[in-house]
Design a protein around this motif. Structure first.
Motif, short mmCIF file in Angstrom:
data_model
loop_
_atom_site.label_atom_id
_atom_site.label_comp_id
_atom_site.label_asym_id
_atom_site.label_seq_id
_atom_site.Cartn_x
_atom_site.Cartn_y
_atom_site.Cartn_z
N TYR A 535 0.82 -1.21 0.00
CA TYR A 535 0.00 0.00 0.00
C TYR A 535 0.86 1.26 0.00
CZ TYR A 535 -3.40 3.51 1.21
OH TYR A 535 -4.17 4.64 1.18
N SER A 536 1.95 1.23 0.77
CA SER A 536 2.77 2.44 0.89
C SER A 536 3.88 2.49 -0.16
CB SER A 536 3.37 2.52 2.29
OG SER A 536 4.29 1.46 2.48
N GLN A 538 6.52 0.32 -0.72
CA GLN A 538 7.84 0.10 -0.08
C GLN A 538 8.95 -0.09 -1.11
OE1 GLN A 538 7.89 -2.97 2.89
NE2 GLN A 538 6.12 -2.15 3.98
N ARG A 541 9.93 3.18 -2.90
CA ARG A 541 10.74 4.05 -2.04
C ARG A 541 12.13 3.48 -1.80
NH1 ARG A 541 8.42 4.55 3.04
NH2 ARG A 541 6.89 2.91 2.69
N SER A 559 -2.49 -2.66 -1.91
CA SER A 559 -2.25 -3.58 -0.80
C SER A 559 -2.42 -4.99 -1.31
CB SER A 559 -3.26 -3.28 0.31
OG SER A 559 -4.56 -3.49 -0.18
#
Lengths: 578, 300
Positions: A535-536, A538, A541, A559
Motif C-alpha cells: 500500500y505504501s 515500499q 521508495r 495492498s
C-alpha cells in the motif's frame, strides 16, 4: 482459438473446489500442459469459503492471466466473498448449481457474462449416491463441456482417492461420470483447443513444497520452525522428509526459539534453515542480527501475508520488504533474496544457502502466499546442481595464530566448527576483535563493521545479474519483484506486441541492491513504472533511495489480497504514456 | 571418555573476567573447570552457550568452544547445537534474569524435549550487568533500583519450577562449597537428558557482602537428611518446598529417553540414511507416457 483457458471454482470448504482444482492440474499435467493454480481461502478453519483459479496453457505461463473464461459457482454467497478476486472475461461462461437461486443483481458486473449455465450439481451428486461429490460432478461437467481429457481426469481422481479404498474411488468416479454424461447431452460444447508441446519431465508442485525440496537439495539438514500461515507447509514437508535424509525437523516453542535453534545447528556445522511469515520474522529480528554479528550462516524464508499484525494470514502481500532489509537494529550485514514464481524456488534456495555459507551471514528469502500456496506445472529442475557454496573452514595445522574473525579482503574469515582441536573460539553477539574477544573500542568496532560490510560489496559484485524481460534498455521501463514478476513480464510482452519499447527488470538479490545494473537498465528510460503489492509503495521508495529514476517515475501499487492482472498493468502503462 | 591429563586450570582461558571482586561467579568458573578435569572431556568437544548478563560472560573465560549470544536465548541455541551435533558436550549457562525472565519460555520446552544438555543458572537474585534492577528471583519486598517501594512480584522458585515441568535432573548448589558444586556439575553432565543445576551465587555489589553469610547460615545438604531419595519425586518436592533454608544436592534424577533417543527411534524405523535425492520420491511427477510432441488432446 484460445492459447490458454482460465477456469475458476468457488464454493464452501466442504464443496471441495480446491480438490477439484488440484485434480484438473494433475490431470492436465499428465496430458503435457502447463498449468498454474491459485488457491484462496477465507479465515475459517473448516467450511469457510474457498476458491481455485486455474490457467491451463500449452506454453509455460507466468501469471494467472486476466479474467476467467469459466467460473463454477457452487453457491452465490461464497462467490460474493471473492467477487473482487474472481473477475470474469467478456463472454465468460458461468456454471452454477441450479439449486441456488439467490443470484445477485446486475450491479455485480455479471451483465457482461455471455451465458449462465444452470446445472443440477447437487442433485446429480445425490443421485450418484455421493452427496459430498459435488466437486466430482463439476469435473465431469467441465470435461464434457470443454473436452478436457476424460481418461486423464479419471486417472487423477483414482490416484487422489486410492488411499481411501476402492469404494471411495468408484463412488467418486460414478459422480464424475454423472456430470460428464449430463454435460454431453444437455450443454452445447465450447470450442477450446490446447495443444501439448515439448513433452519433457515435469513436476506438479506448490511454492512452499518447492522451497522445502529446494532446501533439501541445497543441503539443508536441520530445520526448526513454528507453525504459521501461509508458511507451515514448508515445515510439514521437511518434517516428513528430513528424517529420511539423516536430517532433523524440530518444532520450536516460538519463532525466537526456531531461529536460535537454526543458528545453534549452523554453528555446529550443519546447513540450517527456518521459515515463517511476517509476524514470525518480526520476532526473529534480534536473533538474525546475532547471526549477522556472530557471522553464522543461516537461511530464513518469509512467506509474506497481508499485514501488519495478524493482518490477512490467508492472502498475499509484498509489504515485508522494509522489515527484511532494515528490520535489525545496528548495521547488520545480511542478504535478502526473492523468489519470482514456483520454478525459481529451487534456484533461490540454492542461492540462499550458497550466500549464507560462503559469506557466513543470514539470508532472508522472501516468498509470499501467492507463490507459496500456488500450484504450478514446471520443468523438472536439476536437483543435483543445487548444493553450492562451501563454508571457509580453517585447515588443520598452526592453531596458535587462529583468528576466527580475521580481517580479510572480502570480509570472510575462517570459521572453525566445534570439535576441531585448537580452533576453539568465542562466538559472540557482543562486538569482538579478530580473535573473538569482547571489545567496546571504537577502533575495533569501526574495523569490524567495515570487515562485515565488505562481504556485501563482494556479494553485490559477484551475484548473477538481474533478470530483464523485453527490451534490455527500454524507453518504457518497468521494475517489479517477487510474485508480480510473472504478471509484469506478460504485460511487457503485450506492450512490445503493441510496438512499445518496453522492458521489465526483476532483481533476485533485493539487498544489497545491484545498483549499477539498474542504472544500466534505465539508461534510455523516459518513463518508469514500479509495480508492487504494498500500500505504501515500499519497493518504490526502496529503489528510489538507491537509484536515479527518470523524471516520469510512477508507482503502481496496491495492498495485498488481490493480485494485479496483466491487463491492469498494461492499461496503467498506456495511461501514464498519454 | 578419552583421558587427556588436563588439569582444571587448563580449561580456563587467559582472559580476565569483568566480574566484581568477591562475585560468586569466580567460584562457578573454577567449579566448571574442575568438573571438566574430573570428566576428562577434550576442550574442543565442549561448547558452552550463554545469553546476556554478568554470568553469561563465563564462556569467554574457558578454553573451550563458547557462544555468548543474546539475552534469554542460550537454551534454544544450545538445543539446536546438541540436536545437530550429538558428539559434543553442550552446556548452557546464564543468570536468573536470562533464564527465568526473558528466556523463561524456553525452559519448559527444553525440559519436555529432554535434550541432553546441562543448564547451569547462576542465581544472584538481581540484574547485575545493568546495575541492580529486580530480577525474577529477587525476594518479595526487597528494595532495588526498580522496586523503590519494595518488590511486589512473588519470586520464582527455580527448583519447584523445573520439577514442575518434569525435568529429569534437578540439583542446587553454591560456590560457597566449590567441591559440592563441581560434583553437582559432574552429575549433571553425566546425566543423559536435560540436567538443571541452580547455583546460588552471591552478588556482593548489589546484594551486599552479607549475602555470603545469609547463604552460609541457611545452606544444608539434602543427602544427609532423613527420607532423602533422588528417585522419589515426592521427597524431591518436600525439599523443594523448604523456603526457609537453602537445600543443596540432587533433588531428583530420572532415567528417560533423550530427544536424540526419540529422533533415532524414528530414523531407525524409517531406515534413514544419507540417500540420493530422487524426485519421484519427493514430488508429483506426472506420467506423460504415450504423449508425443504436438499431440492434440483437447478437441476443438
Amino acid at each position: 482459438m484460445a492459447s490458454d483457458v482460465k477456469i475458476g471454482l468457488v464454493g464452501s470448504g466442504g464443496d471441495g473446489v480446491v480438490a477439484a482444482g488440484d485434480i484438473i492440474v494433475h490431470a492436465m499435467a499428465s496430458c503435457g500442459l502447463y498449468a498454474m493454480m491459485m488457491k484462496s481461502f477465507g479465515p475459517q478453519i473448516r467450511g469457510g469459503e474457498s476458491s481455485a483459479r486455474i490457467r491451463l496453457s500449452s506454453e509455460k505461463v507466468y501469471s494467472l492471466g486476466d479474467g476467467l473464461d469459466t467460473l463454477v459457482v457452487m453457491n452465490w454467497g461464497d462467490y460474493l466473498k471473492f467477487a473482487g478476486e474472481l473477475e470474469l472475461n467478456d463472454n465468460a461462461i458461468l456454471i452454477v448449481d441450479e439449486k441456488d437461486n439467490t443470484r445477485p443483481d446486475d450491479s455485480l458486473k455479471l451483465q457482461k457474462v455471455a451465458s449462465i449455465v444452470e446445472v443440477p450439481i447437487t442433485s446429480l451428486a445425490e443421485s450418484s449416491k455421493n452427496p459430498k461429490g459435488k466437486n466430482m460432478v463439476v469435473l465431469g461437467i467441465l470435461a464434457g463441456m470443454f473436452g478436457l481429457s476424460e481418461g486423464a481426469l479419471v486417472s487423477a481422481i483414482q490416484k487422489r482417492f486410492a488411499h481411501k479404498g476402492e469404494g471411495v474411488v468408484s463412488t467418486n468416479v460414478t459422480s464424475f461420470n454423472a456430470g460428464f454424461k449430463y454435460a454431453k447431452s444437455n450443454i452445447p460444447p465450447s470450442h477450446l483447443s490446447l495443444q501439448a508441446s515439448h513433452i519433457g519431465k515435469r513436476l506438479v508442485i506448490t511454492g512452499n513444497e518447492a522451497i522445502a525440496l529446494g532446501a533439501l537439495a541445497a543441503g539443508c539438514r536441520f530445520y526448526s520452525g513454528y507453525p504459521i500461515t501461509p508458511a507451515s507447509e514448508i515445515m510439514e514437508w521437511l518434517g516428513e522428509k528430513l528424517p529420511l535424509y539423516d536430517g532433523v525437523m524440530v518444532q520450536a516453542e516460538d519463532e525466537i526459539a526456531a531461529i536460535c535453534m537454526t543458528i545453534g545447528a549452523s554453528y555446529g556445522g550443519v546447513r540450517a534453515m527456518t521459515a515463517t511469515s511476517g509476524p514470525g520474522l518480526s520476532l526473529m529480528m534480534e536473533s538474525i542480527g546475532l547471526a549477522s554479528m556472530a557471522e553464522i550462516p543461516c537461511v530464513i524464508v518469509d512467506v509474506q501475508r497481508g499485514g501488519p499484525s495478524t493482518g490477512i494470514p490467508t492472502k498475499s502481500e509484498q509489504a515485508d520488504l522494509m522489515q527484511a532489509v532494515y528490520g535489525m537494529h545496528g548495521d547488520a550485514p545480511h542478504a535478502v533474496i526473492a523468489v519470482d514464481d514456483v520454478e525459481t524456488c529451487f534456484e533461490v534456495m540454492a542461492d540462499a544457502f550458497e550466500i549464507a555459507e560462503r559469506y557466513q551471514m543470514p539470508v532472508i528469502a522472501l516468498s509470499d502466499q501467492f507463490i507459496g500456496h500456488r500450484t504450478e506445472v514446471i520443468v523438472d529442475p536439476d536437483l543435483g546442481k543445487l548444493k553450492r557454496g562451501e563454508r571457509f573452514i580453517p585447515q588443520s595445522g598452526d592453531t596458535t595464530s587462529y583468528k576466527r574473525f580475521e580481517d580479510r579482503e572480502n570480509g570472510v574469515s575462517p570459521m572453525s566448527v566445534p570439535g576441531m582441536k585448537g580452533f576453539d573460539y568465542i562466538c559472540s553477539g557482543i562486538e569482538h576483535d579478530e580473535f573473538g574477544s569482547p571489545s567496546s573500542s571504537h577502533v575495533v568496532h569501526e574495523k569490524m563493521c567495515a570487515k562485515r560490510a565488505r562481504k556485501l560489496e563482494h556479494l553485490r559484485a559477484n551475484f548473477k545479474p538481474i533478470q530483464v524481460y523485453g527490451s534490455s534498455r527500454p524507453k518504457v521501463a518497468l521494475i517489479t519483484w517477487g510474485s508480480n514478476s510473472g504478471v509484469v513480464r506478460e504485460a511487457v510482452e503485450r506492450l512490445v506486441s503493441l510496438g512499445i519499447d518496453a522492458g521489465v527488470a526483476v532483481p533476485r538479490l533485493i539487498y544489497p541492491l545491484q545498483t549499477s545494473l539498474f542504472e544500466d537498465f534505465l539508461k534510455k528510460a523516459e518513463l518508469l513504472l514500479v509495480v508492487e503489492n504494498s500500500y505504501s509503495g515500499q519497493f518504490f521508495r526502496y529503489l528510489k533511495s538507491y537509484i536515479g529514476m527518470p523524471d516520469k517515475a510512477y508507482s503502481m501499487r496496491s495492498s495485498g489480497a488481490k493480485i494485479f492482472m496483466v491487463k491492469e498493468v498494461v492499461s496503467e502503462v498506456l495511461k501514464v504514456l498519454k | 571418555m578419552i583421558m587427556n591429563n588436563l588439569k582444571a586450570k587448563d580449561y580456563i582461558s587467559s582472559l580476565k573476567p569483568i566480574w566484581c571482586p568477591g562475585c560468586g561467579d569466580y567460584g562457578v568458573l573454577n567449579a566448571i573447570a574442575m568438573a571438566f578435569e574430573e570428566l576428562s572431556i577434550p576442550p574442543e568437544k565442549i561448547a558452552v552457550i550463554s545469553g546476556i548478563g554478568c554470568s553469561s560472560r563465563l564462556p569467554g573465560y574457558l578454553n573451550t568452544y563458547g557462544f555468548n549470544s543474546i539475552h534469554g536465548r542460550a537454551l534454544p541455541i544450545a538445543c539446536g547445537l546438541k540436536i545437530a551435533r550429538d558428539d559434543l558436550t553442550v552446556i548452557a549457562v546464564g543468570g536468573d534474569g536470562d533464564g527465568f525472565s526473558i528466556g523463561g519460555g524456553h525452559l519448559s520446552h527444553a525440559i519436555r524435549r529432554n535434550v541432553d544438555i546441562s543448564y547451569f543458572i547462576m542465581d544472584n537474585q538481581i540484574y547485575g550487568l545493568t546495575k541492580g534492577q529486580a530480577s525474577p528471583t529477587t525476594p518479595f519486598g526487597d528494595v532495588t533500583s526498580t522496586t523503590s517501594y519494595g518488590n511486589i512480584d512473588t519470586p520464582i522458585w527455580p527448583i519447584s519450577f523445573t520439577l514442575g515441568y518434569g525435568a529429569t535432573f534437578v540439583a542446587q548448589s553454591t560456590p560457597l562449597d566449590i567441591k559440592h558444586l563441581a560434583t553437582m556439575m559432574v552429575e549433571a553432565i553425566k546425566h543423559p537428558g536435560f540436567a538443571f543445576v541452580n547455583i546460588i551465587s552471591p552478588c556482593v555489589t548489589y546484594r551486599g557482602k552479607e549475602m555470603y553469610q545469609y547463604i552460609r547460615d541457611r545452606m544444608y545438604y539434602i543427602d544427609k537428611e532423613e527420607g532423602y531419595d533422588p528417585k522419589d519425586l515426592q521427597a524431591a518436592w518436600r525439599f523443594a518446598n523448604d523456603r526457609e533454608r537453602i537445600p543443596l544436592g540432587v533433588f531428583y534424577k530420572k532415567e528417560a529417553d533423550t530427544y536424540r533417543d526419540r529422533i533415532d527411534r524414528v530414523k531407525e524405523k524409517l531406515g534413514s540414511k544419507k540417500m540420493d535425492i530422487e524426485m519421484e520420491k519427493l514430488a508429483f511427477v506426472p506420467d506423460t507416457g504415450g504423449l508425443g510432441e504436438k499431440d492434440v488432446f483437447i478437441p476443438g
